[in-house]
Design a protein around this motif. Structure first.
Motif, PDB file in Angstrom:
ATOM      1  N   LEU A 177       9.429 -31.858 -23.850  1.00  0.00           N
ATOM      2  CA  LEU A 177      10.394 -30.554 -24.459  1.00  0.00           C
ATOM      3  C   LEU A 177      11.749 -30.899 -24.160  1.00  0.00           C
ATOM      4  O   LEU A 177      12.395 -31.790 -23.437  1.00  0.00           O
ATOM      5  N   SER A 178      12.656 -30.670 -25.200  1.00  0.00           N
ATOM      6  CA  SER A 178      13.877 -31.251 -25.822  1.00  0.00           C
ATOM      7  C   SER A 178      14.691 -30.563 -24.202  1.00  0.00           C
ATOM      8  O   SER A 178      15.607 -31.565 -23.883  1.00  0.00           O
ATOM      9  N   ALA A 179      14.688 -29.684 -23.610  1.00  0.00           N
ATOM     10  CA  ALA A 179      15.435 -29.294 -22.561  1.00  0.00           C
ATOM     11  C   ALA A 179      15.197 -29.925 -21.376  1.00  0.00           C
ATOM     12  O   ALA A 179      16.027 -30.099 -20.492  1.00  0.00           O
ATOM     13  N   LEU A 180      14.139 -30.693 -21.180  1.00  0.00           N
ATOM     14  CA  LEU A 180      13.712 -31.426 -20.238  1.00  0.00           C
ATOM     15  C   LEU A 180      13.657 -33.010 -20.392  1.00  0.00           C
ATOM     16  O   LEU A 180      13.819 -33.556 -19.229  1.00  0.00           O
ATOM     17  N   ARG A 181      13.545 -33.333 -21.611  1.00  0.00           N
ATOM     18  CA  ARG A 181      12.991 -34.743 -21.681  1.00  0.00           C
ATOM     19  C   ARG A 181      14.114 -35.760 -21.179  1.00  0.00           C
ATOM     20  O   ARG A 181      13.634 -36.805 -20.826  1.00  0.00           O
ATOM     21  N   ASP A 182      15.343 -35.755 -21.365  1.00  0.00           N
ATOM     22  CA  ASP A 182      16.320 -36.427 -20.967  1.00  0.00           C
ATOM     23  C   ASP A 182      17.102 -36.059 -19.560  1.00  0.00           C
ATOM     24  O   ASP A 182      17.999 -36.843 -19.201  1.00  0.00           O
ATOM     25  N   VAL A 183      16.517 -35.326 -18.945  1.00  0.00           N
ATOM     26  CA  VAL A 183      17.007 -34.644 -17.752  1.00  0.00           C
ATOM     27  C   VAL A 183      16.767 -35.592 -16.664  1.00  0.00           C
ATOM     28  O   VAL A 183      15.402 -35.994 -16.479  1.00  0.00           O
ATOM     29  N   PRO A 184      17.580 -36.201 -15.703  1.00  0.00           N
ATOM     30  CA  PRO A 184      17.005 -36.887 -14.791  1.00  0.00           C
ATOM     31  C   PRO A 184      16.223 -36.459 -13.665  1.00  0.00           C
ATOM     32  O   PRO A 184      16.277 -35.200 -13.594  1.00  0.00           O
ATOM     33  N   ALA A 185      15.273 -36.929 -13.155  1.00  0.00           N
ATOM     34  CA  ALA A 185      14.262 -36.341 -12.172  1.00  0.00           C
ATOM     35  C   ALA A 185      14.845 -35.596 -10.943  1.00  0.00           C
ATOM     36  O   ALA A 185      14.601 -34.676 -10.657  1.00  0.00           O
ATOM     37  N   ASP A 186      15.797 -36.243 -10.496  1.00  0.00           N
ATOM     38  CA  ASP A 186      16.556 -35.653  -9.265  1.00  0.00           C
ATOM     39  C   ASP A 186      17.327 -34.245  -9.635  1.00  0.00           C
ATOM     40  O   ASP A 186      17.349 -33.396  -8.784  1.00  0.00           O
ATOM     41  N   ARG A 187      17.788 -34.144 -10.975  1.00  0.00           N
ATOM     42  CA  ARG A 187      18.386 -32.961 -11.313  1.00  0.00           C
ATOM     43  C   ARG A 187      17.308 -31.866 -11.492  1.00  0.00           C
ATOM     44  O   ARG A 187      17.620 -30.825 -10.910  1.00  0.00           O
ATOM     45  N   ILE A 188      16.059 -32.187 -11.747  1.00  0.00           N
ATOM     46  CA  ILE A 188      15.075 -31.315 -12.116  1.00  0.00           C
ATOM     47  C   ILE A 188      14.717 -30.749 -10.608  1.00  0.00           C
ATOM     48  O   ILE A 188      14.697 -29.486 -10.349  1.00  0.00           O
ATOM     49  N   THR A 189      14.324 -31.931  -9.722  1.00  0.00           N
ATOM     50  CA  THR A 189      13.837 -31.188  -8.435  1.00  0.00           C
ATOM     51  C   THR A 189      15.100 -30.694  -7.454  1.00  0.00           C
ATOM     52  O   THR A 189      14.646 -29.689  -6.850  1.00  0.00           O
ATOM     53  N   ALA A 190      16.536 -30.901  -7.964  1.00  0.00           N
ATOM     54  CA  ALA A 190      17.290 -30.098  -7.137  1.00  0.00           C
ATOM     55  C   ALA A 190      17.409 -28.620  -7.608  1.00  0.00           C
ATOM     56  O   ALA A 190      17.558 -27.798  -6.835  1.00  0.00           O
ATOM     57  N   LEU A 191      17.005 -28.344  -9.075  1.00  0.00           N
ATOM     58  CA  LEU A 191      17.338 -26.940  -9.525  1.00  0.00           C
ATOM     59  C   LEU A 191      15.900 -26.291  -9.013  1.00  0.00           C
ATOM     60  O   LEU A 191      15.922 -25.102  -8.963  1.00  0.00           O
ATOM     61  N   LEU A 192      14.682 -27.140  -8.784  1.00  0.00           N
ATOM     62  CA  LEU A 192      13.621 -26.492  -8.269  1.00  0.00           C
ATOM     63  C   LEU A 192      13.539 -26.131  -6.870  1.00  0.00           C
ATOM     64  O   LEU A 192      12.500 -25.389  -6.300  1.00  0.00           O
ATOM     65  N   ARG A 193      14.320 -26.730  -6.080  1.00  0.00           N
ATOM     66  CA  ARG A 193      14.159 -26.802  -4.688  1.00  0.00           C
ATOM     67  C   ARG A 193      14.340 -25.311  -4.149  1.00  0.00           C
ATOM     68  O   ARG A 193      13.827 -24.928  -3.669  1.00  0.00           O
ATOM     69  N   PRO A 194      15.266 -24.347  -4.576  1.00  0.00           N
ATOM     70  CA  PRO A 194      15.382 -22.799  -4.174  1.00  0.00           C
ATOM     71  C   PRO A 194      14.251 -22.158  -4.460  1.00  0.00           C
ATOM     72  O   PRO A 194      13.636 -21.215  -3.373  1.00  0.00           O
ATOM     73  N   ALA A 195      13.554 -22.494  -5.767  1.00  0.00           N
ATOM     74  CA  ALA A 195      12.590 -21.740  -5.771  1.00  0.00           C
ATOM     75  C   ALA A 195      11.181 -22.041  -5.087  1.00  0.00           C
ATOM     76  O   ALA A 195      10.456 -21.273  -4.717  1.00  0.00           O
ATOM     77  N   LEU A 196      10.797 -23.324  -4.839  1.00  0.00           N
ATOM     78  CA  LEU A 196       9.940 -23.716  -4.239  1.00  0.00           C
ATOM     79  C   LEU A 196      10.190 -23.389  -2.763  1.00  0.00           C
ATOM     80  O   LEU A 196       9.163 -23.210  -1.859  1.00  0.00           O
ATOM     81  N   GLU A 197      11.437 -23.405  -2.267  1.00  0.00           N
ATOM     82  CA  GLU A 197      11.855 -23.042  -0.766  1.00  0.00           C
ATOM     83  C   GLU A 197      11.461 -21.774  -0.541  1.00  0.00           C
ATOM     84  O   GLU A 197      10.832 -21.467   0.549  1.00  0.00           O
ATOM     85  N   ALA A 198      11.650 -20.681  -1.638  1.00  0.00           N
ATOM     86  CA  ALA A 198      11.149 -19.442  -1.614  1.00  0.00           C
ATOM     87  C   ALA A 198       9.628 -19.293  -1.270  1.00  0.00           C
ATOM     88  O   ALA A 198       9.224 -18.430  -0.501  1.00  0.00           O
ATOM     89  N   LEU A 199       8.847 -20.172  -1.994  1.00  0.00           N
ATOM     90  CA  LEU A 199       7.439 -19.841  -2.018  1.00  0.00           C
ATOM     91  C   LEU A 199       6.895 -20.742  -0.674  1.00  0.00           C
ATOM     92  O   LEU A 199       6.006 -20.172  -0.283  1.00  0.00           O
ATOM     93  N   VAL A 200       7.436 -21.600  -0.028  1.00  0.00           N
ATOM     94  CA  VAL A 200       7.220 -22.251   1.074  1.00  0.00           C
ATOM     95  C   VAL A 200       7.310 -21.439   2.411  1.00  0.00           C
ATOM     96  O   VAL A 200       6.428 -21.273   3.253  1.00  0.00           O
TER      97      VAL A 200
END
Length: 204
Positions: A177-200
């Motif tokens: 997906l164009s919005a994800l394809r070139d994004v570094p993995a650490d940027r994606i995991t950093a943005l996902l951290r609050p959402a997953l933290e809420a589920l944890v």
């Protein structure tokens, strides 16, 4: 200096490993339906009859090719569990192994592949659910000095965590997906951290 297999058993294991490595590459590139025993044999430099002798069928070859080592059990501590999950996601976003890529590419068209993926994800969800329940029990026990009530949403929260990570992996690695394809993995995991933290954390 390169060492070569000396015994018949050693040679068989080396040939089997070479066939599996070639099969992973082809299944990853083409999926189950468009990969042939003849193509795998040609890539491995062996006769197709030998592939059938070792593995019996394309289905069994596929099953063996996509087998993955079991993931370590997640820790019950919430932060440790979150770190474990995001580290694993970062590895996947950095590049899926051929076996995992083959399985994901084939799961939408091949029922056996879908079943294999489902079983693996169910195991992962169950493990994370147990860790979430254990973490909630520890928190409640420390807070009130008594046995806590079971967390009724532990498995549901685990399923939402896993499906969120699967979706991110598919969008980044398989669909590009164009919005994800070139994004570094650490940027994606950093943005996902609050959402997953809420589920944890257990719902208040």
């Amino acid at each position: 200096m390169t060492t070569h297999p000396t015994t018949r058993a050693d040679r068989r294991r080396a040939t089997e490993a070479r066939i599996l490595a070639c099969a992973r590459e082809l299944f990853a590139a083409k999926g189950f339906d468009r990969t042939t025993i003849r193509a795998v044999a040609a890539s491995a430099g062996v006769d197709p009859a030998l592939v059938m002798q070792y593995f019996g069928s394309k289905r069994e070859l596929f099953t063996r090719a996509v087998q993955a080592s079991p993931a370590p059990a997640p820790a019950a501590d919430g932060k440790a569990l979150l770190d474990h999950l995001l580290t694993g996601l970062g590895v996947k976003l950095g590049g899926l192994p051929d076996g995992a890529r083959a399985m994901l590419r084939s799961m939408l068209t091949d029922p056996a592949a879908a079943s294999h993926v489902r079983e693996g994800l169910d195991e992962q969800i169950a493990g994370i659910g147990r860790a979430l329940a254990a973490g909630a029990a520890g928190d409640e026990g420390h807070s009130h000095g008594q046995a806590p009530d079971p967390d009724p949403d532990a498995d549901l929260r685990a399923a939402l965590i896993v499906t969120t990570m699967v979706g991110a992996t598919l969008g980044h690695q398989l669909l590009g997906l164009s919005a994800l394809r070139d994004v570094p993995a650490d940027r994606i995991t950093a943005l996902l951290r609050p959402a997953l933290e809420a589920l944890v954390r257990p719902a208040g």
